[in-house]
Design a protein around this motif. Structure first.
Motif, short mmCIF file in Angstrom:
data_model
loop_
_atom_site.label_atom_id
_atom_site.label_comp_id
_atom_site.label_asym_id
_atom_site.label_seq_id
_atom_site.Cartn_x
_atom_site.Cartn_y
_atom_site.Cartn_z
N SER A 196 9.63 3.11 7.66
CA SER A 196 8.39 3.55 8.29
C SER A 196 8.64 4.84 9.06
CB SER A 196 7.84 2.48 9.23
OG SER A 196 8.69 2.31 10.34
N HIS B 278 0.00 11.49 5.55
CA HIS B 278 1.39 11.05 5.44
C HIS B 278 1.68 10.81 3.97
CE1 HIS B 278 5.11 9.14 6.89
NE2 HIS B 278 4.96 8.34 5.87
N LEU C 204 3.88 6.41 -1.19
CA LEU C 204 3.03 5.97 -0.09
C LEU C 204 2.16 7.16 0.25
CD1 LEU C 204 2.11 4.20 2.31
CD2 LEU C 204 4.06 5.11 3.57
N VAL D 115 -1.16 8.30 2.51
CA VAL D 115 -2.12 7.99 3.57
C VAL D 115 -3.10 9.15 3.60
CG1 VAL D 115 -2.44 7.55 6.03
CG2 VAL D 115 -0.34 6.77 4.89
N GLN E 253 1.29 2.74 -2.89
CA GLN E 253 0.67 2.24 -1.67
C GLN E 253 -0.29 3.33 -1.22
OE1 GLN E 253 4.60 0.67 0.19
NE2 GLN E 253 2.90 -0.12 1.40
N LYS F 137 -3.19 4.10 1.49
CA LYS F 137 -3.77 3.60 2.73
C LYS F 137 -4.63 4.65 3.40
CE LYS F 137 0.06 0.50 3.88
NZ LYS F 137 0.87 -0.03 4.99
N GLN G 234 -5.46 2.19 8.42
CA GLN G 234 -4.57 1.15 7.90
C GLN G 234 -3.10 1.49 8.19
OE1 GLN G 234 -5.99 1.35 3.86
NE2 GLN G 234 -6.91 -0.69 4.01
N TRP G 235 -2.75 2.74 8.03
CA TRP G 235 -1.39 3.18 8.29
C TRP G 235 -1.05 3.04 9.77
CZ3 TRP G 235 3.14 3.84 6.30
CH2 TRP G 235 4.09 4.68 6.89
N PRO H 142 2.41 0.74 9.75
CA PRO H 142 3.14 1.89 9.19
C PRO H 142 4.44 1.48 8.50
CG PRO H 142 3.53 1.76 11.53
CD PRO H 142 2.59 0.64 11.19
#
Length: 150
Positions: A19, A53, A76, A78, A112, A114, A118-119, A123
């Protein structure tokens, strides 16, 4: 097609961070030039989804592929562009952004996707399970890797 396949078999190194806070994201980080597929994934997702992110992890080393391959990735993303969208539509946006890579040398992509909210509440990056050898029966991977060696 051949140049895109050849990009898949260059030496790589990976490190996994479970994270990272949003403040540490630098959208225009210049990844290692020896990782062209990873660089392409990062650039396309940054350009098309404007993430708050972004993490791109090459997980090829966890699978039955030659060392240095760029065939298995986890991303991931974001992005505020995901606000109000169901998960399937978020994944479709990511898949659309990476359609060239997915049709050439990327065999597997874990996503993923998000929203910033949500992140903020969770995270973390999911962890991939160990490879069970499923690619051995997938002839498209074998053909792509063979083409990259020729």
């Amino acid at each position: 097609m051949l140049p895109s396949v050849l990009r898949c078999v260059r030496p790589v190194s990976t490190s996994l961070s479970l994270s990272r806070p949003l403040a540490h994201f630098r959208p225009h980080m210049d990844p290692d030039p020896s990782r062209p597929v990873e660089r392409s994934i990062r650039t396309k997702l940054t350009d098309q989804l404007t993430p708050d992110h972004l993490e791109v992890h090459n997980e090829s080393h966890m699978h039955a592929v030659p060392p240095g391959s760029e065939s298995h990735f986890r991303v991931l993303v974001v992005s505020s562009q995901f606000e109000g969208l169901p998960l399937i539509k978020r994944h479709r946006l990511v898949n659309e952004a990476l359609k060239e890579e997915l049709s050439s040398c990327v065999h597997a992509l874990a996503i993923q996707a998000k929203t910033p909210e949500q992140w903020g509440t969770n995270p973390s990056l999911a962890k991939s399970p160990p490879c069970l050898g499923g690619s051995r029966g997938d002839h498209t991977v074998e053909e792509k890797l063979k083409a990259g060696r020729e």
